[in-house]
Design an enzyme around this catalytic site. Structure first.
Site, PDB file in Angstrom:
ATOM      1  N   PHE A  83       0.819  -1.221   0.000  1.00 22.43           N
ATOM      2  CA  PHE A  83       0.000   0.000   0.000  1.00 22.43           C
ATOM      3  C   PHE A  83       0.852   1.270   0.000  1.00 22.43           C
ATOM      4  O   PHE A  83       0.365   2.329  -0.385  1.00 22.43           O
ATOM      5  CB  PHE A  83      -0.872   0.065   1.271  1.00 22.43           C
ATOM      6  N   ALA A  84       2.088   1.182   0.523  1.00 28.45           N
ATOM      7  CA  ALA A  84       2.859   2.407   0.787  1.00 28.45           C
ATOM      8  C   ALA A  84       3.095   3.204  -0.482  1.00 28.45           C
ATOM      9  O   ALA A  84       3.598   2.670  -1.473  1.00 28.45           O
ATOM     10  CB  ALA A  84       4.194   2.054   1.436  1.00 28.45           C
ATOM     11  N   ASN A 102       9.568   8.007  -4.698  1.00 30.01           N
ATOM     12  CA  ASN A 102       8.922   7.261  -3.613  1.00 30.01           C
ATOM     13  C   ASN A 102       8.154   6.037  -4.133  1.00 30.01           C
ATOM     14  O   ASN A 102       8.321   4.926  -3.625  1.00 30.01           O
ATOM     15  CB  ASN A 102       7.959   8.193  -2.880  1.00 30.01           C
ATOM     16  N   TYR A 151       1.104  11.084 -10.273  1.00 31.44           N
ATOM     17  CA  TYR A 151       0.697  10.049  -9.312  1.00 31.44           C
ATOM     18  C   TYR A 151       0.228   8.796 -10.066  1.00 31.44           C
ATOM     19  O   TYR A 151       0.736   7.693  -9.840  1.00 31.44           O
ATOM     20  CB  TYR A 151      -0.408  10.590  -8.393  1.00 31.44           C
ATOM     21  N   PHE A 214     -16.762  22.884   5.187  1.00 34.36           N
ATOM     22  CA  PHE A 214     -16.611  22.016   4.018  1.00 34.36           C
ATOM     23  C   PHE A 214     -16.381  22.859   2.768  1.00 34.36           C
ATOM     24  O   PHE A 214     -17.060  23.863   2.561  1.00 34.36           O
ATOM     25  CB  PHE A 214     -17.870  21.160   3.840  1.00 34.36           C
TER      26      PHE A 214
HETATM   27  N1  LIG Z   1      -7.360   6.763  -0.974  1.00 31.78           N
HETATM   28  C1  LIG Z   1      -7.800   6.432  -2.177  1.00 31.78           C
HETATM   29  O1  LIG Z   1      -8.929   6.804  -2.557  1.00 31.78           O
HETATM   30  C2  LIG Z   1      -6.965   5.577  -3.100  1.00 31.78           C
HETATM   31  C3  LIG Z   1      -7.456   5.293  -4.388  1.00 31.78           C
HETATM   32  C4  LIG Z   1      -6.692   4.493  -5.222  1.00 31.78           C
HETATM   33  C5  LIG Z   1      -5.490   3.972  -4.789  1.00 31.78           C
HETATM   34  N2  LIG Z   1      -5.018   4.264  -3.537  1.00 31.78           N
HETATM   35  C6  LIG Z   1      -3.748   3.695  -3.133  1.00 31.78           C
HETATM   36  O2  LIG Z   1      -3.914   3.023  -1.899  1.00 31.78           O
HETATM   37  C7  LIG Z   1      -2.717   3.066  -1.140  1.00 31.78           C
HETATM   38  C8  LIG Z   1      -3.010   3.544   0.259  1.00 31.78           C
HETATM   39  O3  LIG Z   1      -3.594   4.839   0.191  1.00 31.78           O
HETATM   40  P1  LIG Z   1      -4.066   5.619   1.510  1.00 31.78           P
HETATM   41  O4  LIG Z   1      -5.209   6.461   1.121  1.00 31.78           O
HETATM   42  O5  LIG Z   1      -4.204   4.657   2.622  1.00 31.78           O
HETATM   43  O6  LIG Z   1      -2.802   6.569   1.745  1.00 31.78           O
HETATM   44  P2  LIG Z   1      -2.076   6.939   3.111  1.00 31.78           P
HETATM   45  O7  LIG Z   1      -1.208   8.120   2.820  1.00 31.78           O
HETATM   46  O8  LIG Z   1      -3.034   7.049   4.237  1.00 31.78           O
HETATM   47  O9  LIG Z   1      -1.166   5.667   3.371  1.00 31.78           O
HETATM   48  C9  LIG Z   1       0.055   5.459   2.724  1.00 31.78           C
HETATM   49  C10 LIG Z   1       1.044   4.982   3.770  1.00 31.78           C
HETATM   50  O10 LIG Z   1       2.294   4.723   3.113  1.00 31.78           O
HETATM   51  C11 LIG Z   1       3.348   5.235   3.932  1.00 31.78           C
HETATM   52  N3  LIG Z   1       4.476   5.539   3.052  1.00 31.78           N
HETATM   53  C12 LIG Z   1       4.508   6.425   2.021  1.00 31.78           C
HETATM   54  N4  LIG Z   1       5.723   6.431   1.456  1.00 31.78           N
HETATM   55  C13 LIG Z   1       6.483   5.510   2.117  1.00 31.78           C
HETATM   56  C14 LIG Z   1       7.825   5.049   1.994  1.00 31.78           C
HETATM   57  N5  LIG Z   1       8.655   5.569   1.100  1.00 31.78           N
HETATM   58  N6  LIG Z   1       8.253   4.099   2.836  1.00 31.78           N
HETATM   59  C15 LIG Z   1       7.432   3.571   3.779  1.00 31.78           C
HETATM   60  N7  LIG Z   1       6.158   3.963   3.950  1.00 31.78           N
HETATM   61  C16 LIG Z   1       5.693   4.932   3.131  1.00 31.78           C
HETATM   62  C17 LIG Z   1       2.750   6.475   4.598  1.00 31.78           C
HETATM   63  O11 LIG Z   1       3.425   6.852   5.784  1.00 31.78           O
HETATM   64  C18 LIG Z   1       1.322   6.016   4.856  1.00 31.78           C
HETATM   65  O12 LIG Z   1       1.184   5.415   6.135  1.00 31.78           O
HETATM   66  C19 LIG Z   1      -1.764   3.967  -1.915  1.00 31.78           C
HETATM   67  O13 LIG Z   1      -0.860   3.152  -2.627  1.00 31.78           O
HETATM   68  C20 LIG Z   1      -2.667   4.720  -2.866  1.00 31.78           C
HETATM   69  O14 LIG Z   1      -1.987   5.091  -4.038  1.00 31.78           O
HETATM   70  C21 LIG Z   1      -5.736   5.057  -2.701  1.00 31.78           C
END
Ligand SMILES: NC(=O)c1ccc[n+]([C@@H]2O[C@H](COP(=O)([O-])OP(=O)(O)OC[C@H]3O[C@@H](n4cnc5c(N)ncnc54)[C@H](O)[C@@H]3O)[C@@H](O)[C@H]2O)c1
Length: 337
Positions: A83-84, A102, A151, A214
Site C-alpha cells: 500500500f505504501a 517514492n 501520481y 466544508f
Molecule cells: N485513498 C484512495 O482513494 C486511493 C485510491 C486508489 C489507490 N489508492 C492507493 O492506496 C494506497 C493507500 O492509500 P491511503 O489512502 O491509505 O494513503 P495513506 O497516505 O493514508 O497511506 C500510505 C502509507 O504509506 C506510507 N508511506 C509512504 N511512502 C512511504 C515510503 N517511502 N516508505 C514507507 N512507507 C511509506 C505512509 O506513511 C502512509 O502510512 C496507496 O498506494 C494509494 O496510491 C488510494
C-alpha cells in the site's frame, strides 16, 4: 492458514487503507508485519490493532534498501500487500520527482528485496488514476492507460514492473486498481486521519458534523451536474478484496489485474447531498481552489474482480457515511501525533 512463524508484510499499514487491511488480516488470524515510514501514517492505529493478534511494526522507508533487507531477514514473510505510496494528485503535479522516487523507485526496492528473499506473491494498490480521461464507461481493465498526473503515472510504472517481474522472475501478483475509497471501520476504531482529508466523503462528513467548514475543490466539468463523477468503494469492502486476492494467490491463482469499484458513478454534488440527508443538515459550501490533474467522469466495471475473487462490494453510501460518523465521533481530531 499460515503457520505462526510466517507473516504477511503490509507496506503502508499505518496509513488509511493499509490499516484496515491490517485489521482484517489480524482478525482472520494472520501474523502481520507493518512497514511504514510514518510520513503520512500513524503509530496509534497499530497500537489499537495490536490487541487483535500478532502485529510487528518495522519503521522504515521504501527508498532505503537496507530498511527493507532488515525486515526480510528478521521475519519469515510469505506474501506482501503493498500500500505504501505518496498519493496526493495535486502534490504530484507540483513535485513529480517525489512520486517517481517514492512510488516507483521505492517499489523497485521492495520487489528486489522480495526477489532476494524468495518471496513472490504480491498484492499491489494501483488506482483508476492510471486510466486518465475515460474513452468509454464503465471502465474495464482493458481500457487504455493514459494517466493525467504523475501520481497515476507512477502507479502505472509499478504495474509494468510487476508484469515484468512476473514474466522474468516468476512473481505472482494481483494488481488492484481502486476507485475512490471512502468510509472507516464499522466499529469506529480506525479511519482516515488526514486533516483535512483529501477525500470528498470524509470532508463532507466532517463538515456536516461541524468539525471544520466544508469546501468544494473541483473545477466545473462536463457531467450531468458539472461536478466530477466517481465510483466510491468502502474501505472495509476493499480490505475484504485484499483478503480474497491473498487467498486466491495462496491457491496458486494466476496473476491478475482487477478493478475494485462499485460499478456506479456518483457526482460530487450527489455525495454531498447524501451526507446532508444522513445528517439532516444543509451545509454551507465554500468554493476552494480546483485540484490540478483531475478529470470529469469515471466509474468501474468491477465484474472481473467479482468473478475471479468471488468478491462483491457490500456497503452502501449510507453505510460508509455512518461508519465515518462513528469514526469522527471517536476521534474528531484524528490520531495523536
Ligand atoms: N485513498 C484512495 O482513494 C486511493 C485510491 C486508489 C489507490 N489508492 C492507493 O492506496 C494506497 C493507500 O492509500 P491511503 O489512502 O491509505 O494513503 P495513506 O497516505 O493514508 O497511506 C500510505 C502509507 O504509506 C506510507 N508511506 C509512504 N511512502 C512511504 C515510503 N517511502 N516508505 C514507507 N512507507 C511509506 C505512509 O506513511 C502512509 O502510512 C496507496 O498506494 C494509494 O496510491 C488510494
Amino acid at each position: 492458514m499460515l503457520k505462526r512463524n510466517k507473516a504477511i508484510l503490509i507496506t503502508g499499514g499505518a496509513g488509511y487503507i493499509g490499516s484496515h487491511a491490517v485489521k482484517l488480516f489480524l482478525e482472520k488470524g494472520y501474523a502481520v508485519v507493518v512497514f511504514d515510514n510514518l510520513s503520512h501514517g500513524w503509530r496509534e492505529p497499530l497500537e489499537i490493532l495490536k490487541k487483535l493478534g500478532t502485529l510487528h511494526f518495522e519503521k522504515g522507508d521504501l527508498r532505503h534498501k537496507k530498511d527493507l533487507v532488515k525486515v526480510f531477514k528478521k521475519h519469515k514473510i510469505t506474501a506482501v500487500l503493498h500500500f505504501a505510496a505518496l498519493c496526493l494528485v495535486n502534490e504530484s503535479m507540483e513535485q513529480p520527482e517525489l512520486f517517481f522516487e517514492n512510488n516507483v523507485l521505492g517499489s523497485l526496492n521492495l520487489l528486489e528485496a522480495m526477489r532476494t528473499h524468495g518471496v513472490k506473491d504480491i498484492i499491489f494498490s494501483s488506482t483508476c488514476a492510471t486510466y486518465g480521461e475515460t474513452k468509454y464507461l464503465p471502465v474495464d481493465e482493458a481500457h487504455p492507460q493514459n494517466a493525467d498526473n504523475p501520481y497515476g503515472e507512477s502507479k502505472f510504472l509499478v504495474e509494468r514492473m510487476l508484469i515484468w517481474y512476473g514474466k522474468l522472475h516468476g512473481f505472482k501478483y494481483v494488481i488492484l486498481r481502486y476507485f475512490n475509497v471512502c468510509g472507516a471501520a464499522a466499529d469506529g476504531s480506525i479511519g482516515d486521519s488526514k486533516k483535512p482529508s483529501q477525500l470528498l466523503m470524509q470532508n463532507a462528513v466532517r463538515g456536516a458534523m461541524g468539525i471544520e467548514p466544508f469546501s468544494f475543490t473541483y473545477a466545473p466539468v462536463k457531467t450531468r451536474d458539472k461536478s466530477p463523477v466517481r465510483d466510491y468503494i468502502d474501505v472495509e469492502d476493499l480490505a475484504e478484496a485484499h483478503l480474497a486476492a491473498f487467498n486466491y494467490l495462496e491457491k496458486n491463482g494466476q496473476s491478475q489485474i482487477l478493478n475494485l469499484g462499485n460499478g456506479q458513478g456518483f457526482s460530487v454534488k450527489e455525495i454531498v447531498a447524501e451526507v446532508e440527508k444522513v445528517f439532516g443538515v444543509t451545509m454551507k459550501k465554500q468554493k476552494a481552489v480546483a485540484r490540478k490533474g483531475e478529470y470529469a467522469e469515471i466509474f468501474a466495471d468491477p465484474r472481473k474482480a467479482q468473478r475471479i475473487l468471488k468478491w462483491q462490494s457490500k456497503k452502501t453510501l449510507q453505510d460508509s457515511i455512518l461508519s465515518l460518523k462513528k469514526w469522527y465521533e471517536n476521534k474528531p481530531q484524528g490520531y495523536r501525533k
